[in-house]
Write a protein that holds these residues in place. Sequence first.
Motif, PDB file in Angstrom:
ATOM      1  N   SER A 188       0.828  -1.211   0.000  1.00 36.10           N
ATOM      2  CA  SER A 188       0.000   0.000   0.000  1.00 36.10           C
ATOM      3  C   SER A 188       0.858   1.255   0.000  1.00 36.10           C
ATOM      4  CB  SER A 188      -0.948   0.007   1.205  1.00 36.10           C
ATOM      5  OG  SER A 188      -0.222  -0.034   2.421  1.00 36.10           O
ATOM      6  N   ARG A 235       0.783   3.996  -2.982  1.00 36.10           N
ATOM      7  CA  ARG A 235       0.524   5.406  -2.692  1.00 36.10           C
ATOM      8  C   ARG A 235       1.591   6.296  -3.323  1.00 36.10           C
ATOM      9  NH1 ARG A 235       0.430   4.945   2.240  1.00 36.10           N
ATOM     10  NH2 ARG A 235      -1.833   4.813   2.544  1.00 36.10           N
ATOM     11  N   VAL A 287      -4.884   4.944  -0.944  1.00 33.68           N
ATOM     12  CA  VAL A 287      -3.657   5.189  -1.716  1.00 33.68           C
ATOM     13  C   VAL A 287      -3.907   6.092  -2.924  1.00 33.68           C
ATOM     14  CG1 VAL A 287      -2.777   2.930  -1.022  1.00 33.68           C
ATOM     15  CG2 VAL A 287      -3.804   3.188  -3.291  1.00 33.68           C
TER      16      VAL A 287
END
Length: 423
Positions: free
Chosen positions: A271, A275, A350
Amino acid sequence: MENQNPMRTRVYFTILSLVVGLVAWAAPNCGKGAMVGCWVADVASGNVLEQSNASVAFTPASTLKTLTCASAMRVLGANWRWQTSIAFVGGKSEGSVVINASGDPTLDSRFLLQRPGFTDTIVATVKALGWKKVAVTIRDSRFTPSGPLPQWMIEDVPWDFGAAFQGFNYYDNLLTLNLKTLKITQPADYFSILRQPSDEDFDLWRDPLSTTLIVKGKIPGKASIDVSNPKPQQLLCNILRYRTKATTTLHFGPCQGDTLRRITWRSPVLSEVCRSLLKRSDNLMADATLRALSTGALADALDKELKMWPDLGACRIQDGSGLIRSNCVTPQGLGKVLLAMASKADFVDVMPVANSLMRDYSAAKQKRCLLKSGSMTGVRCYAGYILDTKGKPKKVVVVMANNVTAPSADVRKGIAAWVNSLL
């Protein structure tokens, strides 16, 4: 409302109209021959609120990265990590650093800082073992293909956005070119610069398999730029030589000796990588994220992704980044993927805030627009979510414009006005 003849449709944008509906945009326009499509759906009910040319395939550019991240996070999970095994094989005074590459795009990335770093860990171990001669062996043959893909436009190769995925990626597969001295700041003696001065605009050229960068035209006033590095393995070897003061070479054969140490290097969680890559539109990290779906082969990863999303419809997907111009997806197909992921808080989290797109509007409105942009010559796209006042996904929004000839600022303002009307 689907247009009856989308190939001949002229769609106009307005920065004044707040009327819901793509066809209500009036002026300025995308330019003669431009093709625009959209798909908007209510997250709670799944009902389609607006669509135009929604089943027409468009070049998505970097909005394809939303599909890549959705696929990886759905299969692997937000907390998944790349794991790179490092073995130290040898004796008292010399040995081999054997790296089993995992396709990790974050090794000593400047965008995802880790302490201690990947190189720091290897240097500390080599020094602790007292080695004066080091062979670096990198095993990455399972990743096919590796390097720039044949579908790339060759002029993309030398630039920072042309840093290509390899089984072993290091320092974002980038080098820093000092524009005052025309020298590389890292210890990259394998990489050469050829200057071709002229009165034309600044440009770079490098053949995909070459280590010679041609610098053309007038040098810009900035101090330095990043350029793609075709040999990240060699850069690691050179840096280890510099930092350990040991004789260090790349080695491609079998290693002899006892395994004295073994380290498993773990990347940041998926994640966090997603992001970062969505916010910065990082092509290398996106392609590496797609490859994580397979054991190494790009074809296998693409096959798994397409089977994962049967509602994608008509599409041609050839990478994870969207850099290949012949990629194509429909607004409806990408929208349905985002709709399926709208309930996944880790994924929604994200998605980047559309600060640039919505810069003419209040900060409160900007925060409600989680939209990934995608642009290349003649292409302007956005895909993501509009949040409600409580910060939850309210609408899925996909808009794609191809064959754009109007100034990008006018196109941006038109799309922003339309997005604002959806808030």
